[in-house]
Design a protein around this motif. Sequence first.
Motif, short mmCIF file in Angstrom:
data_model
loop_
_atom_site.label_atom_id
_atom_site.label_comp_id
_atom_site.label_asym_id
_atom_site.label_seq_id
_atom_site.Cartn_x
_atom_site.Cartn_y
_atom_site.Cartn_z
N VAL A 1 0.85 -1.18 0.00
CA VAL A 1 0.00 0.00 0.00
C VAL A 1 0.89 1.23 0.00
CG1 VAL A 1 -1.76 1.26 1.27
CG2 VAL A 1 -1.79 -1.24 1.26
N MET A 2 0.69 2.07 -0.96
CA MET A 2 1.50 3.27 -1.04
C MET A 2 1.12 4.23 0.09
SD MET A 2 3.40 2.55 -3.49
CE MET A 2 4.21 4.14 -3.68
N ALA A 3 2.09 4.98 0.57
CA ALA A 3 1.84 5.90 1.67
C ALA A 3 0.75 6.89 1.32
CB ALA A 3 3.13 6.64 2.03
N GLY A 4 0.62 7.22 0.06
CA GLY A 4 -0.38 8.19 -0.35
C GLY A 4 -1.80 7.73 -0.12
N SER A 5 -2.00 6.40 -0.06
CA SER A 5 -3.36 5.90 0.12
C SER A 5 -3.73 5.76 1.59
CB SER A 5 -3.50 4.53 -0.56
OG SER A 5 -2.68 3.57 0.08
N VAL A 6 -2.81 6.18 2.42
CA VAL A 6 -3.05 6.05 3.85
C VAL A 6 -3.31 7.42 4.45
CG1 VAL A 6 -2.10 5.30 6.04
CG2 VAL A 6 -1.49 4.11 3.94
N PHE A 7 -4.52 7.62 4.98
CA PHE A 7 -4.77 8.86 5.70
C PHE A 7 -4.94 8.37 7.14
CE2 PHE A 7 -8.83 7.42 4.15
CZ PHE A 7 -8.74 7.47 2.78
N LEU A 8 -3.91 8.70 6.95
CA LEU A 8 -3.61 7.76 8.02
C LEU A 8 -3.98 8.00 9.52
CD1 LEU A 8 -0.29 6.21 7.74
CD2 LEU A 8 -1.77 6.20 5.88
N GLY B 1 -6.97 -12.71 6.22
CA GLY B 1 -5.75 -13.50 6.13
C GLY B 1 -4.65 -12.80 5.37
N GLU B 2 -5.02 -11.81 4.59
CA GLU B 2 -4.01 -11.06 3.86
C GLU B 2 -3.42 -9.96 4.74
OE1 GLU B 2 -5.42 -9.57 0.17
OE2 GLU B 2 -6.05 -11.54 -0.59
N PHE B 3 -2.31 -9.40 4.28
CA PHE B 3 -1.65 -8.33 5.01
C PHE B 3 -1.50 -7.12 4.10
CE2 PHE B 3 0.01 -10.19 8.97
CZ PHE B 3 -0.24 -11.54 8.75
N LEU B 4 -1.73 -5.97 4.69
CA LEU B 4 -1.43 -4.74 3.98
C LEU B 4 -0.08 -4.24 4.45
CD1 LEU B 4 -4.86 -2.89 4.37
CD2 LEU B 4 -4.12 -4.43 2.54
N VAL B 5 0.77 -3.90 3.50
CA VAL B 5 2.11 -3.42 3.82
C VAL B 5 2.19 -1.94 3.47
CG1 VAL B 5 4.58 -3.70 3.42
CG2 VAL B 5 3.07 -5.70 3.34
N LEU B 6 2.49 -1.14 4.47
CA LEU B 6 2.56 0.31 4.28
C LEU B 6 4.01 0.74 4.28
CD1 LEU B 6 -0.29 -0.40 5.47
CD2 LEU B 6 -0.31 1.87 6.46
N ASP B 7 4.51 1.11 3.13
CA ASP B 7 5.90 1.55 3.00
C ASP B 7 5.97 3.07 3.07
OD1 ASP B 7 7.03 -1.02 2.59
OD2 ASP B 7 6.28 -1.01 0.52
N ASN B 8 7.16 3.54 3.34
CA ASN B 8 7.49 4.96 3.25
C ASN B 8 6.71 5.85 4.21
OD1 ASN B 8 9.25 4.30 1.10
ND2 ASN B 8 7.50 4.32 -0.32
N ALA C 1 -7.96 2.29 5.46
CA ALA C 1 -9.19 1.57 5.12
C ALA C 1 -8.84 0.10 4.86
CB ALA C 1 -9.84 2.19 3.89
N VAL C 2 -9.37 -0.81 5.66
CA VAL C 2 -9.08 -2.23 5.54
C VAL C 2 -10.03 -2.85 4.51
CG1 VAL C 2 -8.89 -4.43 6.78
CG2 VAL C 2 -8.36 -2.27 7.94
N ALA D 1 -0.63 -4.43 8.38
CA ALA D 1 -1.96 -4.59 8.96
C ALA D 1 -2.56 -5.90 8.46
CB ALA D 1 -2.86 -3.42 8.59
N GLU D 2 -2.81 -6.85 9.37
CA GLU D 2 -3.44 -8.10 8.98
C GLU D 2 -4.94 -7.91 8.87
OE1 GLU D 2 -3.88 -12.78 10.39
OE2 GLU D 2 -2.96 -11.29 11.73
N VAL D 3 -5.50 -8.41 7.80
CA VAL D 3 -6.95 -8.33 7.63
C VAL D 3 -7.57 -9.48 8.41
CG1 VAL D 3 -8.86 -8.29 5.99
CG2 VAL D 3 -6.62 -7.36 5.33
N THR D 4 -8.33 -9.17 9.44
CA THR D 4 -8.97 -10.17 10.29
C THR D 4 -10.48 -9.97 10.27
OG1 THR D 4 -8.96 -8.83 12.31
CG2 THR D 4 -6.94 -10.08 11.81
N ARG D 5 -11.20 -10.93 10.86
CA ARG D 5 -12.66 -10.80 10.94
C ARG D 5 -13.05 -9.58 11.77
NH1 ARG D 5 -15.31 -13.36 7.00
NH2 ARG D 5 -14.39 -15.42 6.62
N ALA D 6 -12.17 -9.21 12.71
CA ALA D 6 -12.48 -8.07 13.57
C ALA D 6 -12.18 -6.74 12.89
CB ALA D 6 -11.69 -8.18 14.87
#
Length: 335
Positions: A8-15, A318-325, A310-311, A278-283
């Motif tokens: 996930v690019m840093a730009g898509s994170v408002f973070l 089960g997937e993971f979001l990776v936030l770089d930069n 936004a997850v 960020a791991e995508v979980t049921r919660a």
Amino acid sequence: MQTSRRAVMAGSVFLVALATGYVMQNGDAVAYRFAGGQELSEAPQSMQELQALQLTAARARTDLGIPEEPRLVSLATPAPEAFARAPLPDAGLSELQVEPGMGLSAFGMPCDVTLTASPAPAAMVRLSLRAACNAGEPVTLRHGALTFTEITGTDGHLDLDVPALSARAEFEARLLDGTIVEARAEVPDAGGYERVALQWQGSTGLGLHAFEFGAGYGEPGHVHLGAAHGPDRARVRGAGYLTQLGNDAAPGGWVSEVYSFPAADARSSGAVQITVEAEVTRATCGRELAAQTLQPTAAGTQDVVELSLAVPACDAVGEFLVLDNLVPDVQVAAN
């Protein structure tokens, strides 16, 4: 099984029983031992012999101080002097000073609250909270912008080590009833460490990852909660480690992860890449997560960056979001 990760690019994170035992011997055995040691090889032949034997046994009992019949003592009357309990030694409890109006815990301890801070190896600080009347309660601790929530023990105690983010490390503990206590420690070697923190509230699946000098996933230089190491790694190998603080079991509790690298004792030169996963979980699926990153500055303050993520929907569990930069690489020079 390969884990799917999305970049996930840093730009898509408002973070816890006291047992007592006793030995009993019958009258014949006692009579035998104290009547000259004669074996009773045959039954008495006459009433006179039987009476003589009974008299011998009775004398033996009297010599031993054993009553012929048990005596019942009413609980409403004092115990006989022979059985009076000896006074217990003074355990010093009489010296405990309790001021009028001071509350006591269930264990009889005063309800005062204290927080102490003392420097520890690897630019860490040992925090000790004592709150006897706040056992099993959440307490939120702050060190500058760094925030995390812990739960006191059954005795109201809490001990933990926290990375110092400045040489003059100040801490605050806020209890559930609003009581606030503070402590400070001088940590001269804090400036020799590069530190990055990630913090959030509740259960989010977030995690901080550091890749030292080009290390890949699962390699020795990949530092994360599953391979957090500890302060000894910094002192012995001149490499980084991760500290997790907080307990997300507390409602609305804050959790922090702090990566530390001993830049002043570095044995390699290069960069340490910091990422947030960020791991995508049921919660968490379909939710928006909020978090913060912190980095100490040379001025003794901390740079704080707010994150909002936004997850993906629950089909991505089960997937993971990776936030770089999100955080600049830590630049290290060998010393």
